[in-house]
Design a protein around this motif. Structure first.
Motif, PDB file in Angstrom:
ATOM      1  N   ALA A  56       0.615  -1.148  -0.040  1.00 39.96           N
ATOM      2  CA  ALA A  56      -0.066  -0.150  -0.046  1.00 39.96           C
ATOM      3  C   ALA A  56       0.723   1.232   0.135  1.00 39.96           C
ATOM      4  CB  ALA A  56      -0.783   0.039   1.084  1.00 39.96           C
ATOM      5  N   PHE A  57       1.867   1.205   0.836  1.00 40.87           N
ATOM      6  CA  PHE A  57       2.696   2.484   0.948  1.00 40.87           C
ATOM      7  C   PHE A  57       3.619   2.651  -0.559  1.00 40.87           C
ATOM      8  CE2 PHE A  57       7.071   4.210   1.325  1.00 40.87           C
ATOM      9  CZ  PHE A  57       6.823   5.365   1.771  1.00 40.87           C
ATOM     10  N   TYR A  58       3.928   1.540  -1.187  1.00 43.91           N
ATOM     11  CA  TYR A  58       4.709   1.721  -2.529  1.00 43.91           C
ATOM     12  C   TYR A  58       3.734   2.264  -3.552  1.00 43.91           C
ATOM     13  CZ  TYR A  58       6.809   0.248  -6.939  1.00 43.91           C
ATOM     14  OH  TYR A  58       7.268   0.171  -8.048  1.00 43.91           O
ATOM     15  N   ARG A  59       2.326   1.845  -3.749  1.00 42.91           N
ATOM     16  CA  ARG A  59       1.559   2.075  -4.380  1.00 42.91           C
ATOM     17  C   ARG A  59       1.107   3.579  -4.242  1.00 42.91           C
ATOM     18  NH1 ARG A  59      -4.700  -0.465  -5.095  1.00 42.91           N
ATOM     19  NH2 ARG A  59      -5.203   0.782  -7.006  1.00 42.91           N
ATOM     20  N   THR A  60       0.935   3.998  -3.221  1.00 42.79           N
ATOM     21  CA  THR A  60       0.370   5.300  -2.568  1.00 42.79           C
ATOM     22  C   THR A  60       1.875   6.143  -3.290  1.00 42.79           C
ATOM     23  OG1 THR A  60      -1.019   4.730  -1.123  1.00 42.79           O
ATOM     24  CG2 THR A  60      -0.241   6.910  -1.239  1.00 42.79           C
ATOM     25  N   ALA A  61       2.772   6.051  -3.057  1.00 42.13           N
ATOM     26  CA  ALA A  61       4.154   6.886  -3.127  1.00 42.13           C
ATOM     27  C   ALA A  61       4.339   7.043  -4.688  1.00 42.13           C
ATOM     28  CB  ALA A  61       5.461   6.274  -2.517  1.00 42.13           C
ATOM     29  N   VAL A  62       4.219   5.681  -5.299  1.00 40.88           N
ATOM     30  CA  VAL A  62       4.344   5.934  -6.972  1.00 40.88           C
ATOM     31  C   VAL A  62       3.322   6.557  -7.477  1.00 40.88           C
ATOM     32  CG1 VAL A  62       4.646   4.592  -9.029  1.00 40.88           C
ATOM     33  CG2 VAL A  62       5.783   3.992  -6.926  1.00 40.88           C
ATOM     34  N   ARG A  63       2.252   6.524  -7.042  1.00 42.32           N
ATOM     35  CA  ARG A  63       0.991   7.227  -7.709  1.00 42.32           C
ATOM     36  C   ARG A  63       0.671   8.616  -7.109  1.00 42.32           C
ATOM     37  NH1 ARG A  63      -3.938   4.844  -6.823  1.00 42.32           N
ATOM     38  NH2 ARG A  63      -4.874   5.347  -8.868  1.00 42.32           N
ATOM     39  N   ARG A  64       0.706   8.880  -6.046  1.00 41.79           N
ATOM     40  CA  ARG A  64       0.538  10.145  -5.356  1.00 41.79           C
ATOM     41  C   ARG A  64       1.534  11.015  -5.014  1.00 41.79           C
ATOM     42  NH1 ARG A  64      -4.213   9.689  -7.915  1.00 41.79           N
ATOM     43  NH2 ARG A  64      -5.550   7.875  -6.812  1.00 41.79           N
ATOM     44  N   ALA A  65       2.722  10.407  -4.687  1.00 46.36           N
ATOM     45  CA  ALA A  65       3.817  11.289  -4.090  1.00 46.36           C
ATOM     46  C   ALA A  65       5.215  10.758  -4.844  1.00 46.36           C
ATOM     47  CB  ALA A  65       4.001  10.797  -2.480  1.00 46.36           C
ATOM     48  N   VAL A  67       7.979  12.284  -5.618  1.00 44.66           N
ATOM     49  CA  VAL A  67       8.865  12.793  -5.136  1.00 44.66           C
ATOM     50  C   VAL A  67       9.443  12.162  -3.948  1.00 44.66           C
ATOM     51  CG1 VAL A  67       9.965  15.099  -3.857  1.00 44.66           C
ATOM     52  CG2 VAL A  67       8.417  15.352  -5.982  1.00 44.66           C
ATOM     53  N   VAL A  68       8.566  11.614  -3.086  1.00 48.52           N
ATOM     54  CA  VAL A  68       8.921  10.841  -2.053  1.00 48.52           C
ATOM     55  C   VAL A  68       9.537   9.414  -2.355  1.00 48.52           C
ATOM     56  CG1 VAL A  68       7.829   9.346  -0.127  1.00 48.52           C
ATOM     57  CG2 VAL A  68       6.971  11.738  -0.447  1.00 48.52           C
ATOM     58  N   TYR A  69       8.931   8.950  -3.380  1.00 50.27           N
ATOM     59  CA  TYR A  69       9.564   7.451  -3.960  1.00 50.27           C
ATOM     60  C   TYR A  69      10.768   7.663  -4.530  1.00 50.27           C
ATOM     61  CZ  TYR A  69      10.197   3.377  -6.235  1.00 50.27           C
ATOM     62  OH  TYR A  69      10.879   2.017  -6.772  1.00 50.27           O
ATOM     63  N   GLU A  70      10.999   8.751  -5.083  1.00 50.28           N
ATOM     64  CA  GLU A  70      12.334   8.964  -5.849  1.00 50.28           C
ATOM     65  C   GLU A  70      13.508   9.352  -4.921  1.00 50.28           C
ATOM     66  OE1 GLU A  70      15.312   9.749  -8.802  1.00 50.28           O
ATOM     67  OE2 GLU A  70      13.313   9.261  -8.920  1.00 50.28           O
ATOM     68  N   GLY A  71      12.908   9.980  -3.796  1.00 50.63           N
ATOM     69  CA  GLY A  71      14.055   9.971  -2.639  1.00 50.63           C
ATOM     70  C   GLY A  71      14.356   8.674  -1.969  1.00 50.63           C
ATOM     71  N   ILE A  72      13.241   7.945  -1.783  1.00 52.22           N
ATOM     72  CA  ILE A  72      13.567   6.412  -1.263  1.00 52.22           C
ATOM     73  C   ILE A  72      14.329   5.573  -2.285  1.00 52.22           C
ATOM     74  CG2 ILE A  72      12.371   4.062  -0.895  1.00 52.22           C
ATOM     75  CD1 ILE A  72       9.840   5.645  -0.001  1.00 52.22           C
ATOM     76  N   TYR A  73      14.202   5.817  -3.678  1.00 46.45           N
ATOM     77  CA  TYR A  73      15.259   5.111  -4.650  1.00 46.45           C
ATOM     78  C   TYR A  73      16.535   5.633  -4.394  1.00 46.45           C
ATOM     79  CZ  TYR A  73      16.316   2.884  -9.032  1.00 46.45           C
ATOM     80  OH  TYR A  73      16.906   2.208  -9.834  1.00 46.45           O
TER      81      TYR A  73
END
Length: 373
Positions: A56-65, A67-73
């Motif tokens: 759920a976190f990954y899906r939300t980050a990729v779809r809605r945030a 910038v957050v996922y890019e930072g995690i990556y």
């Protein structure tokens, strides 16, 4: 000569649909070679609730945030100077359940088809807790560091370049087996004529172009891309995956075909002139298998952006960095042309080997006296 029968355990992950599609097709091919194959979701091996929460976190980050996922990556996946955090604590939580499963099913080989699973098996092999070989099926064009653990016995990669990256990083055996896609994408598609009739009736004279945003409908300004294509004289056909809200929103736009989870993807691909992709994932590989040019555009962050760039650098696709370049590329690739034929030929050359056959052969060599481990 058929290799001796072995039992393979695929460890995939329900993150979107791509990893599970690879695991299912690999299992089908192995069974066709007289092997035994079973599958498990690594998220289900985590303590109750953690796997679902991670998804759920990954899906939300990729779809809605994004910038957050890019930072995690950047922090967890991309190589960098100095100590870098990894997924070891998370992988450790799944160790007991995987070892119990291996004890029950007695596989001869464990095959991770997701990077967290690769970290899990690598840790267990490194300390001798997992006593059967682990052969990692790397599904990405750009091999990030979470795929890499020196404890794993073998890596099977989509391209020779990816296999070389693994060998240089780990000093461990790695082979290029090509992508794993269902055989129906490599054969004539019976449903293509139906799709062509549908598109011709909906928008006569407009070349259909497929826009793919994955199983979760993850994409940036998808409606804007559809309007851009429609305004340029194309018929945008948008695969919305399981995102019914996105499908409903796009269905309201004139001269746009919005589709949900589509089962006849081989027929659909055979009826379109090009694919606009944002992740370099399984749909892009299926398009290459079907002989359809792929253009990366507005890629999702992290692995999507790096995969789109890597595909283009290898000459397998094109990467449009802005709207003007997207239309310029489509004008060339949707009509008979030398660039179109070059892209189609390059994509199909990836599928020269059978990953399942290479897996059984490589594992047999690894297990033989004097093998890698």
């Amino acid at each position: 000569m058929r290799p001796p029968s072995a039992r393979f355990l695929m460890v995939s992950a329900g993150m979107g649909a791509g990893h599970d599609a690879v695991a299912a097709e690999l299992a089908r091919r192995l069974e066709g070679l007289g092997q035994e194959a079973s599958r498990v979701d690594v998220l289900g091996l985590l303590p109750d609730g953690i796997g679902a929460g991670l998804r759920a976190f990954y899906r939300t980050a990729v779809r809605r945030a994004p910038v957050v996922y890019e930072g995690i990556y950047r922090v967890f996946f991309r190589p960098g100077r100095g100590p870098r955090p990894g997924s070891a604590p998370l992988a450790a939580l799944a160790e007991d359940r995987l070892l119990a499963l291996v004890e029950r099913e007695r596989p001869d080989v464990v095959v991770p088809v997701f990077h967290l699973a690769a970290q899990l098996t690598g840790r267990l092999r490194a300390r001798g807790a997992l006593r059967v070989p682990s052969a990692v099926m790397v599904t990405d064009f750009a091999v990030h560091r979470q795929w890499l653990h020196p404890g794993n016995d073998l890596h099977l990669c989509v391209t020779p370049e990816a296999a070389d990256t693994v060998r240089r990083a780990l000093g461990r055996p790695s082979v290029a087996t090509g992508p794993v896609v269902a055989e129906r994408f490599l054969a004539p598609a019976p449903g293509a004529a139906r799709w062509r009739r549908r598109f011709g009736a909906y928008a006569p004279g407009r070349p259909p172009v497929l826009v793919s945003v994955g199983a979760w409908g993850a994409g940036t300004r998808v409606a804007d891309t559809a309007r851009l294509l429609s305004g340029a004289g194309y018929l945008p056909v948008v695969l919305c995956g399981r995102d019914e809200r996105l499908r409903d929103r796009l269905s309201r736009l004139p001269e746009v075909v919005a589709l949900g989870w589509e089962r006849d993807l081989p027929g659909l691909l055979a009826a379109v002139r090009a694919v606009v992709d944002n992740a370099a994932g399984q749909t892009a590989l299926e398009a290459l298998a079907a002989g359809v040019p792929v253009v990366g555009y507005r890629p999702i962050p992290g692995h999507g952006r790096e995969g789109v760039r890597r595909m283009a650098a290898l000459g397998l696709s094109d990467h449009a960095r802005d709207a003007w370049e997207l239309l310029r590329l489509l004008d060339v690739l949707t009509e008979p042309s030398a660039p179109r034929e070059r892209r189609i030929a390059a994509g199909r050359r990836l599928f020269a080997a059978d990953a399942a056959a290479r897996l059984t052969e490589a594992v047999a060599r690894t297990a033989a006296p004097g093998g890698a481990r």
